[in-house]
Design a protein around this motif. Structure first.
Motif, mmCIF file in Angstrom:
data_model
loop_
_atom_site.group_PDB
_atom_site.id
_atom_site.type_symbol
_atom_site.label_atom_id
_atom_site.label_comp_id
_atom_site.label_asym_id
_atom_site.label_seq_id
_atom_site.Cartn_x
_atom_site.Cartn_y
_atom_site.Cartn_z
ATOM 1 N N TYR A 53 0.839 -1.204 0.000
ATOM 2 C CA TYR A 53 0.000 0.000 0.000
ATOM 3 C C TYR A 53 0.873 1.252 0.000
ATOM 4 C CZ TYR A 53 -4.251 -2.659 1.158
ATOM 5 O OH TYR A 53 -5.314 -3.501 1.132
ATOM 6 N N LYS A 54 1.962 1.154 0.749
ATOM 7 C CA LYS A 54 2.837 2.311 0.887
ATOM 8 C C LYS A 54 3.451 2.685 -0.456
ATOM 9 C CE LYS A 54 6.573 3.894 3.828
ATOM 10 N NZ LYS A 54 7.571 3.489 4.818
ATOM 11 N N ILE A 78 0.651 4.104 -2.776
ATOM 12 C CA ILE A 78 0.244 5.486 -2.491
ATOM 13 C C ILE A 78 1.401 6.442 -2.788
ATOM 14 C CG2 ILE A 78 0.822 5.768 -0.039
ATOM 15 C CD1 ILE A 78 -2.134 6.828 0.248
ATOM 16 N N ILE A 131 1.158 6.997 -6.429
ATOM 17 C CA ILE A 131 -0.012 7.853 -6.690
ATOM 18 C C ILE A 131 0.340 9.310 -6.371
ATOM 19 C CG2 ILE A 131 -2.364 8.411 -5.906
ATOM 20 C CD1 ILE A 131 -2.761 5.368 -5.455
ATOM 21 N N GLU A 132 1.002 9.499 -5.230
ATOM 22 C CA GLU A 132 1.387 10.857 -4.824
ATOM 23 C C GLU A 132 2.349 11.479 -5.823
ATOM 24 O OE1 GLU A 132 2.739 10.206 -0.848
ATOM 25 O OE2 GLU A 132 0.932 11.071 0.036
ATOM 26 N N VAL A 183 -2.626 9.287 -15.965
ATOM 27 C CA VAL A 183 -3.950 9.108 -15.373
ATOM 28 C C VAL A 183 -4.322 7.627 -15.377
ATOM 29 C CG1 VAL A 183 -6.403 9.619 -15.639
ATOM 30 C CG2 VAL A 183 -4.732 11.422 -15.956
ATOM 31 N N LEU A 237 -2.396 5.879 -12.620
ATOM 32 C CA LEU A 237 -2.967 6.236 -11.329
ATOM 33 C C LEU A 237 -4.247 5.446 -11.083
ATOM 34 C CD1 LEU A 237 -2.912 9.508 -9.591
ATOM 35 C CD2 LEU A 237 -5.188 8.657 -9.982
ATOM 36 N N SER A 238 -5.052 5.344 -12.087
ATOM 37 C CA SER A 238 -6.321 4.639 -11.935
ATOM 38 C C SER A 238 -6.096 3.145 -11.693
ATOM 39 C CB SER A 238 -7.170 4.924 -13.176
ATOM 40 O OG SER A 238 -7.874 3.809 -13.554
ATOM 41 N N VAL A 270 -5.058 2.925 -7.994
ATOM 42 C CA VAL A 270 -6.184 3.165 -7.092
ATOM 43 C C VAL A 270 -7.115 1.946 -7.089
ATOM 44 C CG1 VAL A 270 -8.252 4.565 -6.728
ATOM 45 C CG2 VAL A 270 -6.096 5.679 -7.232
ATOM 46 N N CYS A 304 -5.581 -0.817 -5.076
ATOM 47 C CA CYS A 304 -5.724 -0.555 -3.634
ATOM 48 C C CYS A 304 -7.134 -0.913 -3.181
ATOM 49 C CB CYS A 304 -5.457 0.919 -3.315
ATOM 50 S SG CYS A 304 -3.712 1.369 -3.336
ATOM 51 N N ARG A 305 -8.125 -0.441 -3.922
ATOM 52 C CA ARG A 305 -9.518 -0.656 -3.527
ATOM 53 C C ARG A 305 -9.853 -2.142 -3.501
ATOM 54 N NH1 ARG A 305 -11.792 3.259 -7.188
ATOM 55 N NH2 ARG A 305 -11.485 5.279 -6.226
ATOM 56 N N LYS A 331 -7.819 -4.607 -3.080
ATOM 57 C CA LYS A 331 -7.093 -5.222 -1.967
ATOM 58 C C LYS A 331 -7.772 -4.908 -0.636
ATOM 59 C CE LYS A 331 -2.248 -5.642 -0.531
ATOM 60 N NZ LYS A 331 -2.008 -7.081 -0.652
ATOM 61 N N LEU A 332 -8.370 -3.734 -0.545
ATOM 62 C CA LEU A 332 -9.049 -3.342 0.692
ATOM 63 C C LEU A 332 -10.326 -4.165 0.904
ATOM 64 C CD1 LEU A 332 -8.898 0.571 0.715
ATOM 65 C CD2 LEU A 332 -7.624 -0.983 2.155
ATOM 66 N N LEU A 386 0.010 1.687 6.815
ATOM 67 C CA LEU A 386 -1.104 2.498 6.305
ATOM 68 C C LEU A 386 -2.421 1.752 6.437
ATOM 69 C CD1 LEU A 386 0.472 3.874 3.041
ATOM 70 C CD2 LEU A 386 -0.416 5.254 4.909
ATOM 71 N N GLN A 416 -4.181 -4.635 7.905
ATOM 72 C CA GLN A 416 -5.212 -5.549 7.438
ATOM 73 C C GLN A 416 -5.026 -6.954 7.999
ATOM 74 O OE1 GLN A 416 -5.338 -5.144 3.187
ATOM 75 N NE2 GLN A 416 -7.540 -5.433 3.069
ATOM 76 N N MET A 442 -7.085 11.778 -3.948
ATOM 77 C CA MET A 442 -5.985 12.017 -4.879
ATOM 78 C C MET A 442 -6.425 11.728 -6.306
ATOM 79 S SD MET A 442 -2.368 11.167 -3.119
ATOM 80 C CE MET A 442 -2.639 9.509 -2.602
ATOM 81 N N GLN A 443 -7.259 10.698 -6.439
ATOM 82 C CA GLN A 443 -7.754 10.366 -7.778
ATOM 83 C C GLN A 443 -8.637 11.512 -8.299
ATOM 84 O OE1 GLN A 443 -10.455 7.053 -8.245
ATOM 85 N NE2 GLN A 443 -9.414 6.417 -10.115
#
Lengths: 68, 486
Positions: free
Chosen positions: A9-10, A13, A16-17, A37, A40-41, A44, A47-48, A50-51, B148, B151, B291-292
């Protein structure tokens, strides 16, 4: 375009940053923008997923710990 | 012979002495070495006093808290100190000293002063903190970076604890649908066994430090909790040395235990630990979403800007071109006009000059004409006066010349005709054919006309042409005639 195996994740992100910062500083030209873009997508979305989604691989390791 | 007493008489006497000397209850300090709560509600204690070295018991006594008193004292003590009335703690008790003929010496507990225990506990805590500080480990777990997204969670708890269930419920049924991977490492969470059990649980997690993100130590909530086992050097030391961040949810509203103090993050209850983790994950998701969105809006703005810029540039360019064209056109028109003016002016000037010159020339011509006419007039006048006589003479002379010329001409032409006729005859005579007819011949050798005999050699073939043919002959002899003969 995919993310590398074992991405954290680190790292995600962080990338992404970086992309956001580059775009904020108007670094990529218009042609590069869409690539940035897209990347980045991908990050993101990764990440989503994985969450929210169960990773079988992790469940497997968890079960192995259970046995020991 | 000495007076003999029966046992009951003796015990009765002792009882009497004690009762006389301990008329009022006294406050006594002791450590609880054993505690038994009987089913009838009475509490039986063994109190001891240790020597300086702490390994030798120097005094011991039995004590009883009757159920009526115990029902009040126990919650009072536990809510004030935050720990159970249990073995291993030092207490300040108000006791009445009693002696029973049957059961002997015993202390009847009337009251308890929890502040003493608190003070003692605080002293012990300060001592542990001092040791951890001296070891340089007190804040080591806090220095670890919290992932962060925690999990994968290793849980140290008692499986039957209400706090564990609360934690799991909160975590797995989270409103955002986050996925967590949890593994319970069971441990005894109170009493004297807690120390060893918790340290062992940490040791079992240790091999999986790369797998787990975080360790959570939780136990049941409520006020009936015993924190004293968490004021333990060994547990605290192991937490500080653990390579993963430790979140504590040991559950006490008032005080922090040493375990709380050294943990990476201290939370009041197991539910609070779950919320903390969920908040962290939600914050992460918010951050990436934000950020997106920011990227999208930045890119949209950027594209809009580029578009505007392009439009502006196009506008500017066409305006520039229009302006330039306008300027050039105006300039051209001005130049054309000026040019026309100049030409007109030049033409006018030239015309003017020409006119002047013409005028001048006219004058000049007029004057020359005039002068010449004058001269001619003059000459005519003179002719009229002088010519008539001489003119007659000149005419006669002319007639004479004419006559003479005619005469001469006729004679001259006759001579010429004669001369031409002679020349014609001469030409006739010299034609070679005519000459050949007269008996002459033409001889050639090697294609060369023979005019000189020196040209000839003996045995040479000679071609001799006659008027009516040719003869090839061989020279037999050459006879050169004398020069005089010719």
């Amino acid at each position: 375009m995919t993310v590398k195996k074992g991405l954290s994740y680190k790292e995600a992100i962080g990338e992404i940053e970086d992309i956001l910062k580059q775009i904020e500083n108007d670094e990529p030209d218009v042609d590069q923008l869409s690539e940035k873009v897209k990347r980045l997508s991908v990050l993101v979305t990764w990440c989503r997923e994985k969450l929210h989604q169960t990773e079988e691989e992790i469940e497997k390791i968890l079960k192995e710990i259970e046995k020991s | 012979m000495a007076e003999r007493l029966s046992l009951s008489e003796l015990n009765g006497a002792v009882k009497k002495v004690l009762a006389t000397n301990f008329t009022a209850p006294v406050w006594v300090v002791g450590e609880i070495s054993e505690i038994n709560i009987h089913s009838n509600g009475h509490c039986y204690l063994t109190l001891i006093e240790k020597g300086e070295s702490e390994d030798r018991i120097v005094a011991q006594a039995r004590a009883t808290i009757w159920s009526y008193t115990f029902r009040m004292l126990r919650p009072f003590f536990e809510t004030t100190t935050g720990q159970q009335l249990t073995d291993g703690i030092k207490v300040l008790l108000q006791v009445s000293v009693e002696f029973h003929e049957m059961y002997g010496f015993s202390l009847n507990v009337r009251n308890i002063d929890p502040t003493y225990t608190l003070g003692d506990q605080a002293l012990k805590r300060r001592e542990i903190i001092r040791r951890l500080t001296e070891d340089g480990v007190l804040t080591m777990n806090k220095e670890l970076e919290l992932p962060l997204v925690p999990q994968k969670i290793a849980i140290i708890s008692s499986p039957s604890a209400a706090g564990y269930e609360d934690f799991m419920e909160q975590l797995t049924n989270n409103g955002n649908g986050y996925k967590f991977y949890t593994k319970l490492f069971p441990a005894v969470m109170q009493g004297n066994q807690a120390e060893q059990s918790i340290v062992e649980a940490l040791d079992r997690i240790y091999p999986y430090e790369d797998f787990f993100d975080v360790v959570v130590i939780i136990r049941g909530g409520g006020s009936q909790v015993d924190l004293s086992c968490f004021d333990n050097y060994n547990i605290a030391y192991h937490i500080t040395q653990f390579p993963l961040p430790v979140l504590s949810g040991i559950g006490h509203e008032k005080d922090d235990s040493i375990a709380d103090l050294v943990a990476h993050t201290r939370l009041k209850t197991p539910t609070a630990v779950a919320e903390f983790i969920l908040d962290g994950v939600a914050a992460f998701e918010d951050r990436i979403n934000l950020m997106q969105q920011e990227t999208i809006s930045l890119v949209e703005n950027r594209l809009e800007e580029e578009k505007n810029l392009l439009e502006d540039l196009t506008g500017e360019l066409s305006k520039l071109v229009r302006d330039q064209l306008g300027n050039k056109k105006r300039e051209l028109m001005q130049r054309t006009w000026r040019f026309q003016q100049e030409i007109k002016l030049t033409l006018q000037n030239s015309e003017h000059r020409l006119g002047k010159k013409l005028q001048k020339a006219g004058f000049l011509v007029d004057r020359i004409f005039y002068v010449h006419r004058q001269k001619i007039e003059k000459a005519r006048n003179m002719i009229h006066v002088t010519i008539p006589g001489s003119l007659q003479g000149k005419r006669e002379q002319m007639d004479h010349y004419l006559l003479k010329f005619r005469h001469l001409s006729v004679r001259g032409i006759g001579n010429e005709i004669h001369r031409i006729e002679l020349a014609g005859q001469k030409a006739m005579l010299s034609d070679p054919a005519n000459i050949l007819k007269k008996g002459y011949s033409i001889t050639t050798v090697r294609g060369i006309l023979v005019k000189d005999i020196a040209l000839l050699k003996s045995d040479e073939v000679m071609n001799t042409r006659f008027s009516d043919g040719a003869v090839l002959s061989k020279i037999i002899e050459i006879k050169q005639s004398d020069k005089n003969d010719s």
